[in-house]
Scaffold this active site. Structure first.
Site, short mmCIF file in Angstrom:
data_model
loop_
_atom_site.label_atom_id
_atom_site.label_comp_id
_atom_site.label_asym_id
_atom_site.label_seq_id
_atom_site.Cartn_x
_atom_site.Cartn_y
_atom_site.Cartn_z
N TYR A 132 38.93 49.97 43.07
CA TYR A 132 39.77 49.18 42.08
C TYR A 132 40.74 49.88 41.21
N THR B 6 45.15 48.61 33.56
CA THR B 6 43.87 49.00 33.19
C THR B 6 43.81 50.29 32.44
N ASP B 7 42.63 50.58 31.69
CA ASP B 7 42.53 51.99 31.18
C ASP B 7 41.88 52.71 32.37
N GLU B 8 41.35 51.73 33.31
CA GLU B 8 40.38 52.84 34.35
C GLU B 8 41.27 53.74 35.20
N GLY C 55 29.50 56.13 41.59
CA GLY C 55 30.99 56.47 41.13
C GLY C 55 31.18 56.01 39.70
N LYS D 11 44.92 49.96 41.35
CA LYS D 11 45.67 49.70 39.95
C LYS D 11 46.73 51.02 40.01
N ASP E 202 50.46 33.35 47.43
CA ASP E 202 50.06 34.80 47.44
C ASP E 202 51.10 35.66 47.01
N LEU F 22 30.11 42.10 32.93
CA LEU F 22 29.08 42.40 32.16
C LEU F 22 28.69 41.17 31.36
N PRO G 287 20.37 42.77 34.35
CA PRO G 287 20.47 43.99 35.04
C PRO G 287 21.24 45.25 34.57
N PHE H 13 40.52 34.88 34.39
CA PHE H 13 40.25 34.91 33.03
C PHE H 13 41.51 35.38 32.07
N ARG I 268 25.74 51.94 39.35
CA ARG I 268 26.92 51.67 40.33
C ARG I 268 27.39 53.20 40.86
N ALA J 96 48.27 39.12 38.37
CA ALA J 96 47.56 38.53 39.48
C ALA J 96 46.71 40.05 40.13
P1 NAD Z 1 40.32 37.63 37.45
O1 NAD Z 1 39.99 38.35 38.51
O2 NAD Z 1 39.83 36.93 36.32
O3 NAD Z 1 41.78 36.77 37.77
C1 NAD Z 1 42.88 37.35 38.61
C2 NAD Z 1 43.55 36.23 39.03
O4 NAD Z 1 44.54 36.57 40.00
C3 NAD Z 1 42.81 34.97 39.61
O5 NAD Z 1 43.30 33.87 39.22
C4 NAD Z 1 43.17 34.94 41.24
O6 NAD Z 1 42.99 33.72 41.76
C5 NAD Z 1 44.66 35.57 41.07
N1 NAD Z 1 44.87 36.32 42.55
C6 NAD Z 1 44.14 37.19 43.03
N2 NAD Z 1 44.69 37.58 44.14
C7 NAD Z 1 45.97 37.23 43.95
C8 NAD Z 1 46.96 37.03 45.11
N3 NAD Z 1 47.34 37.69 46.12
N4 NAD Z 1 48.21 36.33 44.89
C9 NAD Z 1 48.19 35.52 43.54
N5 NAD Z 1 47.06 35.33 42.80
C10 NAD Z 1 46.13 36.17 43.12
O7 NAD Z 1 41.35 38.97 36.61
P2 NAD Z 1 41.47 39.30 34.82
O8 NAD Z 1 40.14 39.92 34.49
O9 NAD Z 1 41.80 38.12 34.49
O10 NAD Z 1 42.50 40.55 35.15
C11 NAD Z 1 43.78 40.09 35.09
C12 NAD Z 1 44.71 41.22 35.11
O11 NAD Z 1 44.41 42.23 33.82
C13 NAD Z 1 44.35 42.15 36.36
O12 NAD Z 1 45.55 42.70 36.83
C14 NAD Z 1 43.52 43.40 35.82
O13 NAD Z 1 43.66 44.62 36.71
C15 NAD Z 1 43.93 43.80 34.27
N6 NAD Z 1 42.95 43.89 33.36
C16 NAD Z 1 41.79 43.26 33.17
C17 NAD Z 1 40.71 43.94 32.09
C18 NAD Z 1 39.65 43.11 32.04
O14 NAD Z 1 38.60 43.77 31.02
N7 NAD Z 1 39.17 41.94 32.81
C19 NAD Z 1 41.42 44.85 31.66
C20 NAD Z 1 42.46 45.61 31.85
C21 NAD Z 1 43.34 45.13 32.58
O1 DAU Z 2 38.60 48.88 31.49
C1 DAU Z 2 39.18 47.58 32.06
C2 DAU Z 2 38.37 47.09 33.16
O2 DAU Z 2 37.07 46.58 32.50
C3 DAU Z 2 39.28 46.09 33.82
O3 DAU Z 2 40.25 47.08 34.63
C4 DAU Z 2 38.42 45.30 35.04
O4 DAU Z 2 39.12 44.63 35.78
C5 DAU Z 2 37.29 44.77 34.40
O5 DAU Z 2 36.31 44.40 35.41
C6 DAU Z 2 36.36 45.94 33.65
O6 DAU Z 2 35.56 46.79 34.44
P1 DAU Z 2 34.21 47.48 34.20
O7 DAU Z 2 33.74 47.92 35.51
O8 DAU Z 2 34.45 48.23 32.84
O9 DAU Z 2 33.48 45.83 33.56
P2 DAU Z 2 32.37 45.26 34.27
O10 DAU Z 2 31.96 44.01 33.39
O11 DAU Z 2 32.15 44.98 35.49
O12 DAU Z 2 31.11 46.53 33.66
C7 DAU Z 2 30.95 46.70 32.36
C8 DAU Z 2 30.12 47.66 32.23
O13 DAU Z 2 28.73 47.11 32.51
C9 DAU Z 2 30.10 48.79 33.34
O14 DAU Z 2 29.47 50.09 32.72
C10 DAU Z 2 28.98 48.53 34.15
C11 DAU Z 2 27.92 47.84 33.53
N1 DAU Z 2 27.31 46.63 34.12
C12 DAU Z 2 27.93 45.75 34.88
C13 DAU Z 2 27.52 44.71 35.36
C14 DAU Z 2 28.41 43.29 36.24
C15 DAU Z 2 26.11 46.44 34.26
O15 DAU Z 2 25.40 47.46 33.52
N2 DAU Z 2 25.44 45.57 34.83
C16 DAU Z 2 26.09 44.64 35.45
O16 DAU Z 2 25.48 43.73 36.15
#
Ligand code: NAD
Ligand code: DAU
Length: 361
Positions: free
Chosen positions: A158, A132-134, A292, A162, A57, A198, A213, A10, A290, A80
């Site tokens: 997760y 991530t902020d998590e 925790g 991180k 990988d 979400l 959901p 993404f 969820r 990644a």
């Molecule tokens: P994503 O799950 O959409 O994409 C992850 C990508 O990494 C995929 O293309 C996957 O094929 C690749 N990948 C996974 N394992 C691999 C491996 N062993 N070797 C090479 N490639 C591999 O994730 P995203 O949401 O795009 O997040 C990207 C980064 O940003 C992550 O490090 C995540 O922790 C961080 N991040 C995400 C968010 C968010 O809201 N999505 C917020 C803050 C930080």
């Molecule tokens: O804060 C940054 C993080 O945000 C990233 O590091 C993660 O990679 C990314 O997945 C995201 O984590 P969250 O757990 O916050 O995102 P998610 O979209 O899974 O959930 C957002 C909120 O919505 C969370 O409070 C859980 C809730 N949720 C999620 C799903 C999938 C629901 O209520 N229903 C659902 O079906």
């Protein structure tokens, strides 16, 4: 050139697309293509010779070493990861392998490559770790937002994986002098967001007439950032960030999950009204929480604004409108990623959760 890991996911694919909207500098895009990686995200740049995609990988140190010596990047942007909290609860093993061991392998290969670089390339090399902020855990309603000095307190496999990766990156700077940069960002949303998360899940389910959901009482708070703003922040940190520093990135957009889903329903009611004229809100259902589940995330993004002049461009209103429109315009992309494996995930995560009939308000 630069090396991007995870550039078919993404945020990584948005970053690569944004990069080529601003630069001609080549990108080697190294991605394992797990369920979350999708080359269709990169169709718009398929004709650009500056984009070199390599499937592999990050845990494979020898492969990464060979990649570095062939392409000789000036920087590595490390996206990644396994990224979905719910998947980390069902199966943490992959998160340990990729997020911890994979980051370790990448750091080792980078250290060997960087150590052997001649000056001035050695001095200008950067390893930018996207986190991530998590890692900071969960805030109470009146707590100050996470700053760069907030103590780490990860609560899910997760976020723990991180956090471990962040610590390894820190140690490689402190011990070996590797020129690292770390960013800790809040929740992203926008195009190519995999519909296990979400916002895209709710849009896809709404349009398919399925339930929406909500975990628990729906009052968990996230700070939402439009993905292109995250990409711009990363570019800023890459150019001007101070080595060894961390930068928090956020949208100044705290919303409860219920507020987010309500907004999505409102926009969909306008852009794709249902034939029976009822609102998509009627599809909302409350399900078992969820385990925790972190209650609140909020980011204090003043350091990156003060030091690097970055602020988000999109408001939540503008970003979410664009996002819903993108999903309406790209329903083939959604259908394509909702393959057999995706259906298995839905069964695993949702079928065993009870629907909660009443929620205490
Ligand atoms: P994503 O799950 O959409 O994409 C992850 C990508 O990494 C995929 O293309 C996957 O094929 C690749 N990948 C996974 N394992 C691999 C491996 N062993 N070797 C090479 N490639 C591999 O994730 P995203 O949401 O795009 O997040 C990207 C980064 O940003 C992550 O490090 C995540 O922790 C961080 N991040 C995400 C968010 C968010 O809201 N999505 C917020 C803050 C930080
Ligand atoms: O804060 C940054 C993080 O945000 C990233 O590091 C993660 O990679 C990314 O997945 C995201 O984590 P969250 O757990 O916050 O995102 P998610 O979209 O899974 O959930 C957002 C909120 O919505 C969370 O409070 C859980 C809730 N949720 C999620 C799903 C999938 C629901 O209520 N229903 C659902 O079906």
């Amino acid at each position: 050139m630069i090396l991007v890991t995870g550039g078919a996911g993404f945020i990584g694919s948005n970053f690569v697309l944004d990069w080529f909207a601003q630069h001609d500098e080549p990108v080697v895009n190294f991605d394992k293509l797990t369920y979350a990686g999708n080359l269709n995200n990169l169709l718009a740049i398929r004709q650009r010779p500056e984009h070199i995609f390599v499937q592999g990988d990050i845990c494979d140190t020898a492969r990464v070493e060979a990649l570095l010596s062939t392409h000789r990047p000036r920087a590595i942007i490390h996206f990644a990861a396994e990224s979905h909290v719910d998947r980390s609860i069902h199966g943490p093993g992959e998160f340990i392998a990729t997020n911890i061991n994979g980051t370790f392998s990448l750091l080792e290969a980078s250290r060997a490559y960087w150590s052997a670089l001649p000056e001035p390339d050695r001095g200008s090399f950067r390893f930018l770790h996207v986190s991530t902020d998590e890692v900071f855990g969960s805030l109470g309603p009146d707590d100050a937002p996470f700053s760069e000095t907030t103590a780490y307190a990860p609560n899910s496999p997760y976020s723990a994986s991180k956090a471990a990766a962040d610590h390894l990156v820190r140690s490689y700077h402190h011990t070996y002098g590797l020129p690292t940069l770390t960013t800790n960002c809040s929740n992203n949303y926008g195009p190519f967001h995999f519909p296990e998360k979400l916002i895209p899940l709710m849009i896809a389910n709404a349009l398919a007439g399925k339930s929406l959901p909500i975990y628990g009482d729906g009052k968990n708070v996230r700070d939402w950032l439009y993905v292109s703003d995250h990409c711009a922040a990363i570019r800023k940190v890459l150019v001007s960030g101070r080595c060894g520093e961390t930068y928090n990135i956020g949208g100044w957009n705290e919303k409860t999950n219920l507020e987010v889903v309500d907004t999505l329903c409102h926009i969909l009611d306008q852009l794709a009204p249902k034939a029976d004229e009822t609102s998509y809100r009627e599809q909302i259902s409350y399900i078992t929480d969820r385990p925790g589940h972190d209650r609140r995330y909020a980011i204090d993004a003043r350091k990156i604004e003060r030091e690097l002049g970055w602020r988000p461009v999109e408001t939540f209103d503008s970003g979410i409108q664009k996002t819903v429109q993108w999903y309406l315009d790209n329903q083939d992309w959604v259908a394509d990623v909702q393959s057999g494996a995706y259906q298995q995930w839905l069964e695993q995560n949702y079928n065993l959760r009870n629907t909660v009939q009443e929620v205490t308000q």
